[in-house]
Design a protein around this motif. Structure first.
Motif, PDB file in Angstrom:
ATOM      1  N   VAL A  91       2.762   2.356   6.840  1.00  5.90           N
ATOM      2  CA  VAL A  91       1.410   2.650   7.311  1.00  5.90           C
ATOM      3  C   VAL A  91       0.391   1.902   6.459  1.00  5.90           C
ATOM      4  CG1 VAL A  91      -0.292   4.487   7.654  1.00  5.90           C
ATOM      5  CG2 VAL A  91       2.110   4.894   8.222  1.00  5.90           C
ATOM      6  N   GLY A  92       0.615   1.811   5.161  1.00  4.79           N
ATOM      7  CA  GLY A  92      -0.297   1.117   4.256  1.00  4.79           C
ATOM      8  C   GLY A  92      -0.402  -0.379   4.516  1.00  4.79           C
ATOM      9  N   GLN A  93       0.505  -0.932   5.338  1.00  4.09           N
ATOM     10  CA  GLN A  93       0.459  -2.357   5.661  1.00  4.09           C
ATOM     11  C   GLN A  93      -0.463  -2.658   6.840  1.00  4.09           C
ATOM     12  OE1 GLN A  93       4.846  -2.588   5.979  1.00  4.09           O
ATOM     13  NE2 GLN A  93       4.699  -4.355   4.602  1.00  4.09           N
ATOM     14  N   LEU A  94      -0.964  -1.624   7.485  1.00  4.29           N
ATOM     15  CA  LEU A  94      -1.902  -1.829   8.584  1.00  4.29           C
ATOM     16  C   LEU A  94      -3.183  -2.447   8.044  1.00  4.29           C
ATOM     17  CD1 LEU A  94      -1.475   1.541  10.508  1.00  4.29           C
ATOM     18  CD2 LEU A  94      -0.872  -0.733  11.355  1.00  4.29           C
ATOM     19  N   SER A  95      -3.894  -3.162   8.891  1.00  3.05           N
ATOM     20  CA  SER A  95      -5.139  -3.785   8.445  1.00  3.05           C
ATOM     21  C   SER A  95      -6.134  -2.705   8.016  1.00  3.05           C
ATOM     22  CB  SER A  95      -5.738  -4.646   9.563  1.00  3.05           C
ATOM     23  OG  SER A  95      -6.275  -3.816  10.568  1.00  3.05           O
TER      24      SER A  95
END
Length: 154
Positions: A91-95
């Motif tokens: 989730v933390g890799q989302l923009s």
């Protein structure tokens, strides 16, 4: 090797000729899964099972081995590797713009799409509400589409 452990049996010599003749004689024969050789359909099934269980490292290794050995097509292997990559996305890799969405559950930043799907499947709402989990799942599955919608709404 790993392929032998997965139950993939190869036939050789005249046994292969008989197997091929038998296959040609039966017009209803279908490939077990596109891109997977009939004799080694258990390799494809094993890879799918590993992915379903979240054992991505093992699945990637088996895909590489099966692809190198010609047991699965390159297109099939690529598709499975893309599936693994998507399920492994955190989730933390989302923009950053997606993470600023209303009610975005930042407490899920270290969780993967696979883990989010597991939470939904098991109705585990201890970290986030069902609506938040579904939102994050949708964001991880198709971030481009969500970004597109955000762009047309603004």
């Amino acid at each position: 090797m790993l392929l032998l452990a997965s139950g993939c049996g190869h036939v050789t010599g005249s046994a292969r000729d008989l197997s091929e003749r038998h296959r040609l004689e039966h017009a209803s024969y279908e490939e077990p899964e596109n891109g997977v050789r009939a004799e080694c359909s258990t390799v494809g099934a094993r890879i799918n099972a590993l992915i379903a269980q979240g054992q991505f490292v093992e699945a990637e290794a088996l895909i590489a081995e099966a692809s190198a050995g010609g047991l699965v097509s390159q297109a099939w292997a690529t598709e499975k590797l893309q599936t693994i990559a998507q399920l492994s996305t955190r989730v933390g890799q989302l923009s950053a713009s997606l993470q600023r969405a209303k009610d975005f559950p930042s407490q899920l930043k270290d969780y993967t799409l696979f883990e989010i799907k597991q939470m939904l499947q098991h109705k585990d709402f201890s970290l986030a509400t069902e609506a938040q989990l579904k939102m994050v799942k949708k964001l991880l599955e198709d971030p481009e589409r969500v970004m597109e919608k955000m762009g047309t709404v603004r």
